[in-house]
Motif scaffolding. Sequence first.
Motif, PDB file in Angstrom:
ATOM      1  N   MET A   1       0.573  -1.500   0.087  1.00 43.07           N
ATOM      2  CA  MET A   1      -0.239  -0.143   0.071  1.00 43.07           C
ATOM      3  C   MET A   1       0.687   1.795  -0.159  1.00 43.07           C
ATOM      4  O   MET A   1       0.640   1.859  -1.004  1.00 43.07           O
ATOM      5  CB  MET A   1      -0.683  -0.073   1.254  1.00 43.07           C
ATOM      6  CG  MET A   1      -1.895  -0.804   0.917  1.00 43.07           C
ATOM      7  SD  MET A   1      -3.258  -1.246   0.309  1.00 43.07           S
ATOM      8  CE  MET A   1      -4.374   0.299   0.716  1.00 43.07           C
ATOM      9  N   GLU A   2       1.119   1.139   1.214  1.00 40.98           N
ATOM     10  CA  GLU A   2       2.854   2.035   0.676  1.00 40.98           C
ATOM     11  C   GLU A   2       3.844   2.334  -0.486  1.00 40.98           C
ATOM     12  O   GLU A   2       3.503   3.555  -0.633  1.00 40.98           O
ATOM     13  CB  GLU A   2       3.699   2.270   2.024  1.00 40.98           C
ATOM     14  CG  GLU A   2       4.639   3.195   2.604  1.00 40.98           C
ATOM     15  CD  GLU A   2       5.596   3.537   3.553  1.00 40.98           C
ATOM     16  OE1 GLU A   2       6.383   4.357   3.579  1.00 40.98           O
ATOM     17  OE2 GLU A   2       5.285   2.126   3.993  1.00 40.98           O
ATOM     18  N   LYS A   3       4.644   1.312  -1.320  1.00 41.09           N
ATOM     19  CA  LYS A   3       4.610   1.242  -2.658  1.00 41.09           C
ATOM     20  C   LYS A   3       3.609   2.047  -3.449  1.00 41.09           C
ATOM     21  O   LYS A   3       4.491   2.603  -4.580  1.00 41.09           O
ATOM     22  CB  LYS A   3       5.278   0.115  -3.051  1.00 41.09           C
ATOM     23  CG  LYS A   3       5.900   0.061  -4.057  1.00 41.09           C
ATOM     24  CD  LYS A   3       6.174  -1.746  -4.385  1.00 41.09           C
ATOM     25  CE  LYS A   3       7.791  -1.642  -2.802  1.00 41.09           C
ATOM     26  NZ  LYS A   3       8.104  -3.637  -3.928  1.00 41.09           N
TER      27      LYS A   3
ATOM     28  N   ILE B   1      -5.253  12.467 -12.272  1.00 45.76           N
ATOM     29  CA  ILE B   1      -4.639  10.825 -11.660  1.00 45.76           C
ATOM     30  C   ILE B   1      -3.344  10.181 -12.783  1.00 45.76           C
ATOM     31  O   ILE B   1      -3.248   9.471 -12.317  1.00 45.76           O
ATOM     32  CB  ILE B   1      -5.967  10.549 -11.998  1.00 45.76           C
ATOM     33  CG1 ILE B   1      -7.109  11.640 -10.511  1.00 45.76           C
ATOM     34  CG2 ILE B   1      -6.081   9.063 -11.107  1.00 45.76           C
ATOM     35  CD1 ILE B   1      -6.275  11.172  -9.090  1.00 45.76           C
ATOM     36  N   GLN B   2      -4.230  10.227 -14.359  1.00 41.97           N
ATOM     37  CA  GLN B   2      -3.919   9.672 -15.423  1.00 41.97           C
ATOM     38  C   GLN B   2      -2.233   9.649 -15.292  1.00 41.97           C
ATOM     39  O   GLN B   2      -1.811   9.752 -15.079  1.00 41.97           O
ATOM     40  CB  GLN B   2      -3.877   9.975 -16.119  1.00 41.97           C
ATOM     41  CG  GLN B   2      -5.202   9.612 -16.958  1.00 41.97           C
ATOM     42  CD  GLN B   2      -5.773  10.024 -18.616  1.00 41.97           C
ATOM     43  OE1 GLN B   2      -4.562  10.476 -19.275  1.00 41.97           O
ATOM     44  NE2 GLN B   2      -7.091  10.566 -19.077  1.00 41.97           N
ATOM     45  N   ALA B   3      -1.349  10.941 -15.232  1.00 42.28           N
ATOM     46  CA  ALA B   3      -0.372  11.091 -14.687  1.00 42.28           C
ATOM     47  C   ALA B   3      -0.030  10.741 -13.026  1.00 42.28           C
ATOM     48  O   ALA B   3       1.492  10.090 -13.847  1.00 42.28           O
ATOM     49  CB  ALA B   3      -0.348  13.303 -14.688  1.00 42.28           C
ATOM     50  N   GLN B   4      -0.284  10.971 -12.319  1.00 41.94           N
ATOM     51  CA  GLN B   4      -0.025  10.113 -11.559  1.00 41.94           C
ATOM     52  C   GLN B   4       0.193   8.780 -11.439  1.00 41.94           C
ATOM     53  O   GLN B   4       1.762   8.338 -11.367  1.00 41.94           O
ATOM     54  CB  GLN B   4      -0.838  10.276  -9.706  1.00 41.94           C
ATOM     55  CG  GLN B   4      -0.734  12.228  -8.983  1.00 41.94           C
ATOM     56  CD  GLN B   4      -2.415  11.890  -8.279  1.00 41.94           C
ATOM     57  OE1 GLN B   4      -2.277  11.184  -8.145  1.00 41.94           O
ATOM     58  NE2 GLN B   4      -2.700  13.227  -8.494  1.00 41.94           N
ATOM     59  N   ILE B   5      -0.870   8.003 -11.533  1.00 48.20           N
ATOM     60  CA  ILE B   5      -0.437   6.149 -12.165  1.00 48.20           C
ATOM     61  C   ILE B   5       0.628   6.126 -13.081  1.00 48.20           C
ATOM     62  O   ILE B   5       0.799   5.305 -12.505  1.00 48.20           O
ATOM     63  CB  ILE B   5      -2.345   6.010 -12.627  1.00 48.20           C
ATOM     64  CG1 ILE B   5      -2.891   6.191 -11.723  1.00 48.20           C
ATOM     65  CG2 ILE B   5      -2.009   4.709 -13.215  1.00 48.20           C
ATOM     66  CD1 ILE B   5      -2.736   5.257 -10.856  1.00 48.20           C
ATOM     67  N   LEU B   6       0.399   6.512 -14.319  1.00 46.90           N
ATOM     68  CA  LEU B   6       1.412   7.095 -15.346  1.00 46.90           C
ATOM     69  C   LEU B   6       3.113   6.782 -14.336  1.00 46.90           C
ATOM     70  O   LEU B   6       3.904   6.174 -14.592  1.00 46.90           O
ATOM     71  CB  LEU B   6       1.890   7.939 -16.310  1.00 46.90           C
ATOM     72  CG  LEU B   6      -0.006   7.462 -17.479  1.00 46.90           C
ATOM     73  CD1 LEU B   6       0.223   8.342 -18.505  1.00 46.90           C
ATOM     74  CD2 LEU B   6       0.304   5.788 -18.142  1.00 46.90           C
ATOM     75  N   GLU B   7       3.388   8.032 -14.006  1.00 47.54           N
ATOM     76  CA  GLU B   7       4.288   8.541 -12.891  1.00 47.54           C
ATOM     77  C   GLU B   7       4.578   7.054 -11.841  1.00 47.54           C
ATOM     78  O   GLU B   7       6.150   6.729 -11.841  1.00 47.54           O
ATOM     79  CB  GLU B   7       4.165   9.195 -12.523  1.00 47.54           C
ATOM     80  CG  GLU B   7       5.466  10.277 -12.068  1.00 47.54           C
ATOM     81  CD  GLU B   7       6.613  10.510 -13.084  1.00 47.54           C
ATOM     82  OE1 GLU B   7       7.908   9.943 -12.935  1.00 47.54           O
ATOM     83  OE2 GLU B   7       6.039  11.040 -13.533  1.00 47.54           O
TER      84      GLU B   7
ATOM     85  N   GLU C   1       7.657   4.187 -12.196  1.00 49.24           N
ATOM     86  CA  GLU C   1       8.891   4.268 -11.006  1.00 49.24           C
ATOM     87  C   GLU C   1       8.752   3.367 -10.596  1.00 49.24           C
ATOM     88  O   GLU C   1      10.073   2.707 -10.245  1.00 49.24           O
ATOM     89  CB  GLU C   1       8.350   4.894  -9.828  1.00 49.24           C
ATOM     90  CG  GLU C   1       8.685   6.245  -9.577  1.00 49.24           C
ATOM     91  CD  GLU C   1       7.669   7.788  -8.651  1.00 49.24           C
ATOM     92  OE1 GLU C   1       7.753   7.181  -8.277  1.00 49.24           O
ATOM     93  OE2 GLU C   1       7.515   8.502  -9.064  1.00 49.24           O
ATOM     94  N   LEU C   2       7.423   2.393 -10.505  1.00 51.50           N
ATOM     95  CA  LEU C   2       7.727   1.111 -10.267  1.00 51.50           C
ATOM     96  C   LEU C   2       9.078  -0.419 -10.977  1.00 51.50           C
ATOM     97  O   LEU C   2       8.921  -0.844 -10.620  1.00 51.50           O
ATOM     98  CB  LEU C   2       6.535   0.404  -9.344  1.00 51.50           C
ATOM     99  CG  LEU C   2       5.405   0.832  -8.653  1.00 51.50           C
ATOM    100  CD1 LEU C   2       4.026   0.822  -8.617  1.00 51.50           C
ATOM    101  CD2 LEU C   2       5.931   0.789  -7.189  1.00 51.50           C
ATOM    102  N   GLN C   3       8.943   0.295 -11.827  1.00 54.58           N
ATOM    103  CA  GLN C   3       9.007  -0.369 -12.951  1.00 54.58           C
ATOM    104  C   GLN C   3      11.074  -0.279 -12.722  1.00 54.58           C
ATOM    105  O   GLN C   3      11.775  -1.266 -13.095  1.00 54.58           O
ATOM    106  CB  GLN C   3       8.880   0.037 -14.776  1.00 54.58           C
ATOM    107  CG  GLN C   3       9.541  -1.302 -15.194  1.00 54.58           C
ATOM    108  CD  GLN C   3      10.102  -0.714 -17.365  1.00 54.58           C
ATOM    109  OE1 GLN C   3       9.746   1.121 -17.541  1.00 54.58           O
ATOM    110  NE2 GLN C   3      10.648  -0.723 -17.374  1.00 54.58           N
TER     111      GLN C   3
ATOM    112  N   ALA D   1       9.893  -5.936 -16.434  1.00 56.81           N
ATOM    113  CA  ALA D   1       9.292  -5.457 -17.577  1.00 56.81           C
ATOM    114  C   ALA D   1       8.055  -5.073 -17.336  1.00 56.81           C
ATOM    115  O   ALA D   1       6.861  -5.358 -17.244  1.00 56.81           O
ATOM    116  CB  ALA D   1       9.697  -6.802 -18.640  1.00 56.81           C
ATOM    117  N   LEU D   2       7.773  -3.639 -18.863  1.00 59.75           N
ATOM    118  CA  LEU D   2       6.001  -3.311 -18.596  1.00 59.75           C
ATOM    119  C   LEU D   2       6.243  -3.191 -19.961  1.00 59.75           C
ATOM    120  O   LEU D   2       6.029  -3.406 -20.703  1.00 59.75           O
ATOM    121  CB  LEU D   2       6.242  -1.606 -18.207  1.00 59.75           C
ATOM    122  CG  LEU D   2       4.812  -1.007 -18.073  1.00 59.75           C
ATOM    123  CD1 LEU D   2       4.007  -1.405 -17.526  1.00 59.75           C
ATOM    124  CD2 LEU D   2       4.893   0.441 -18.778  1.00 59.75           C
TER     125      LEU D   2
END
Length: 537
Positions: free
Chosen positions: A138-140, A191-197, A201-203, A209-210
């Motif tokens: 959840m924090e990640k 929210i789109q911009a936040q999710i893409l960012e 970052e996670l990748q 691989a994404l």
Amino acid sequence: MTQPLLSVQNLSVDFKTPSGVSAAVKNVSFDLERGKSLAIVGESGSGKSVTAKAILQLLPYPLASHPTGSILFQGQELIAAPDTMMRTIRGDKISMIFQEPLSALNPLHNIEKQIGEILELHKGLIGKEKRNRILELMEKVGLKELSHRLGAYPHELSGGQRQRVMIAMALANDPDILIADEPTTALDVTIQAQILELLKELQDHMGMALLLISHDLHVVQKMVDTVCVMKNGEIVEQADTRTLFSSPQHPYTQKLLSAQPSGDAVKVNDNAPVLLETKNLKVSFPIKKNFWGKTEEFVKAVDDISFTLRKGHTLGIVGESGSGKSTLGFALLKLLRSEGYIGFNDQEISSLSAKQVRPLRSDMQIVFQDPFGSLSPRMSIGQIAGEGLDVHQGNLSKEDKDSLIIKALKEVHLDPETRHRYPHEFSGGQRQRVSIARALILKPKFIVMDEPTSALDMSVQAEIVDLLRELQTKHDLTYLFISHDLRVVRSVSHEILVMKNGKVVESGTVQQIFDNPKEEYTKNLMSAALDLKTGSS
């Protein structure tokens, strides 16, 4: 040469249908290296999602089949792999995020149960160890504020929070590959911009691989290393991102890159008479009742809003989900109970009963967000387009009614010969044209456009925007245009209202709001839209 993590070669997918075999994917090939990112882009029906689901063998076999092809993951063949093997790969080695989080999440299970189930099945985690891992995830994904609300259900979360929960579930087992199928389509631009960012970052952090599936080239520009462009089940162009965007080779890629709403709103008379006016408009919904059934708490969906809208003008209403945009539109049409003054065409209508408003309905129409959901599947296109005539002009002869239906369909550039067909036989863009024809046939003065392009592909969005401008010029129509897509709003609107939590945060002309926003909330909306559009990070 090192072996790619995922290698798809000459993949074809056929579906058995009552009328024969439909080829959905034809000889698709691409490789995905560890830690790299690849996007498959194209319009609806191009075969993007079918290709992604084939990798995890999630297609409806045996109705689906692979006449040709190979899908190798770490050298293992996935096509026709036994279920026991696929269960060790799905959600563990390869995870997937789906387009609509509300339908992908189980409505009967809370967040903790849904994330925990994956950890139990694949990692055998239980008790405190499982809970600690859930909190870590959840924090990640940026949901630390929900760490005390693990008992919350999907419907109690916002769209962005639900998508982050989906990402947490997908990352639970540290997968080698994350497949993201249109992960931001249903979300507001900020929210789109936040999710893409977050995905980027996670990748980078996890080295996975994404594989990104999208119909929006501007979204993938900042996200991936390589782009595959699909059309009619085939990859028509494949190149690294920089090359594809700087010098696209295929005409279809060139069309996708240029296919976004552009241009300016139609020229209008700044001194045109006021058609619609509202003063101190309020709409409240009860959220808590006492023991005796009396409402104690309300949510103010529309909170003290005043504006004027001149004839032939378009007022754009922008803001994130839950800001009150659609509620405002429904209240103006007297589809919701409200307080305050509403004046339409020099008549006070706020105090009118439903029966008294009915004669005005032909002058006040609405086009909804989802064209498929707003059209009856049991009615033909002609019946749908002519539905309003039955109510407001019931004395028309059959010939006159048919003539008006044909004229309305021609005005939205649909072949009138198709009027005997049904909604499921049409594309999303064609269905939205039918919705516009249904509103147009009564020759209204005012139309509420409630997110009319958000469910459509980028190229189709541009076509619908062009059509709306054409019809506005021809019929001197007045629009209230509701959208969270600022590119679309800018291309049709003359004035803008920016809404947040039911209130107007800022208002002004298009130039004032887009070129010189004063409020921080407006600035954030604009920068998020610009970020997605330019692909800058």
